[in-house]
Enzyme design. Sequence first.
Site, short mmCIF file in Angstrom:
data_model
loop_
_atom_site.label_atom_id
_atom_site.label_comp_id
_atom_site.label_asym_id
_atom_site.label_seq_id
_atom_site.Cartn_x
_atom_site.Cartn_y
_atom_site.Cartn_z
N PRO A 259 38.41 37.29 43.86
CG PRO A 259 38.38 38.95 45.52
CD PRO A 259 38.33 38.77 44.02
CE LYS A 262 31.75 41.58 40.51
NZ LYS A 262 33.13 41.74 41.03
CG ASP A 323 34.51 40.31 38.01
OD1 ASP A 323 34.72 41.27 37.26
OD2 ASP A 323 34.73 40.36 39.24
CB CYS A 376 36.41 46.75 37.71
SG CYS A 376 37.93 45.79 37.58
#
Length: 438
Positions: A259, A262, A323, A376
Site C-alpha cells: 500500500p 515503504k 517487497d 514478510c
Amino acid sequence: MSKPASVRAIAAQALADVALSGHSLRDVADRSLPRLADTRDRALLTALLNEGARWWPRFDAAVDRLLDKPIRRNEPVVHALLVTALVQLEILELPAYAAVAATVEAVRELRRPRLAGLVNAVLRRWLRERDTLLAALDAQPATRHAHPPWLVRAIERDWPARAEGVLTAANREPPLMLRVNRRRAEREPVAVALREAGYEVAAHDWLSDGLVLPHSTDVTRLPGFAEGRFAVQDGAAQVPADLLDLADGQRVLDACAAPGGKACHALERADVRLLAVEAEPRRAPRIRQNLDRLGLAAEVTIADAGDPSAWWDGTPFDRVMIDAPCSATGVIRRRPDVRLHRREADIDALVTQQERILAACWQTLVPGGLLLYVTCSILRRENDGVVGPFIEAHGDAEAVPLSLPAGQATLAGWQVLPGDGDLDGMYYALLRKKASPR
C-alpha cells in the site's frame, strides 16, 4: 421495522465468510462495522472477528468434538457462531451466562430457531467438560497454537529451536506502531500530542521514526493523522529505509509497492525520484492516498514488476526495493486470516514469482547500486531459498552483511521472527551490483 442484528449475529455471518468462504478479514470488517452504531458494539465486533480468525483452527476443531455430526457444511453461519461463542468464553473471558444467552438469541436472529436448543446444549457441554476438551486441544501443536498443520511443520523444520516461541508470538496482540513523517513533524512533538490526548505512547528503542502504542485504536482519530504527521507501519517494515542508504537525487524503484508504506518512508528520508510499481489495479489507489495524505510525490504505475518492458524506460535505478509477494507467514499476528487462507501448495507458485521479479528488477539496477529484497515470510524457501541461488547464478551480485538489534543472520540475509523486538516477522537481503571492470 425489523430489529437490528446483534453483534454476535453479525460476527457469525462475517466470520463464516472469512473462514469458510475465503473472504478477506479486512473487507468483511469494513462492510460489517457500519451496521453497528454503538462504539461498544463495534469494539466487540472487531474483537470477535480478529480473535475468531486468530483462534479459528483451535475452536473449529473444538466445535467438531462437541457435535455428534458436523454442521459446518449445511449450517456454516451457526458453526461460526459456535466458534465465536468459544472465543467469548476462552479468549475474551466474557461471563458464561451472558455469552451463552446472547449466542442462543443470535441463533434466532439468524432465522435458525430450530437450532437454538442444539447451540445451548453444545455450549453447556463445553462448560461442563471444559478442562478435558482444552487438554485434548493442547495436546496437538496445530490446535494448541491455532495454526494449520502444514505451517506448524514448516516452522518446526525451518526454526526448530524457536518454533514454540514463534507460534506463541503469532497469537499475541501486536502493538500499534507509527512512523513519524519527517517532512511534516518531529517524533517527540507527535508523541507529546498523543499523550495529551490520553494515549500511552513511547519512542521506539532503535527505529528513529517509530512510535509505539500498546493497543490498536482508530488511527484516524489520533491527533496529527489527518495532517499527515505520521503513518501506521510496523517497525519491521520501517527497517528498509535504514538499509537502503538513501540520498538526495537518487533514482529509486519500489517494486510491488502497495500500500505504499515503504515508498513513502523512502520519500520522507530523502529527495529521491521514486517509481512505485504495483501489479494489482485495486491496490494502487492506496499508494496514491498515502502519498497525498503525507504530502509526498512519486510516479505510480500499474504493471507487473517482473516485466520491465511494461514500465522501465531504460534509465537504471540507484536503489531497488522488492517487497515480494509472499506467504505473509511473518505477519499472522497482525493478519490472522492468513492462517485460514494460505495453503502449502501456494508456496511453489510464490517462489516462482519471487525469482522472476528478482531477476527482472536486477537488470534495472545501476552498477554499484543496492537492491533490497524483502518478504514478510518466515519460510526459508521464500527467503534464502530465493536469494542464495540468485547470488550463485549472478556473478555481479554480492550480499551486503546486515546486523539489526532484533533477529538473526541467515546465509544470505537477515531474518526477524515474530516476537523478535516485538516486531512482525520479516526477511531482508541487501545485494550490491558489482561495478563492471574497466
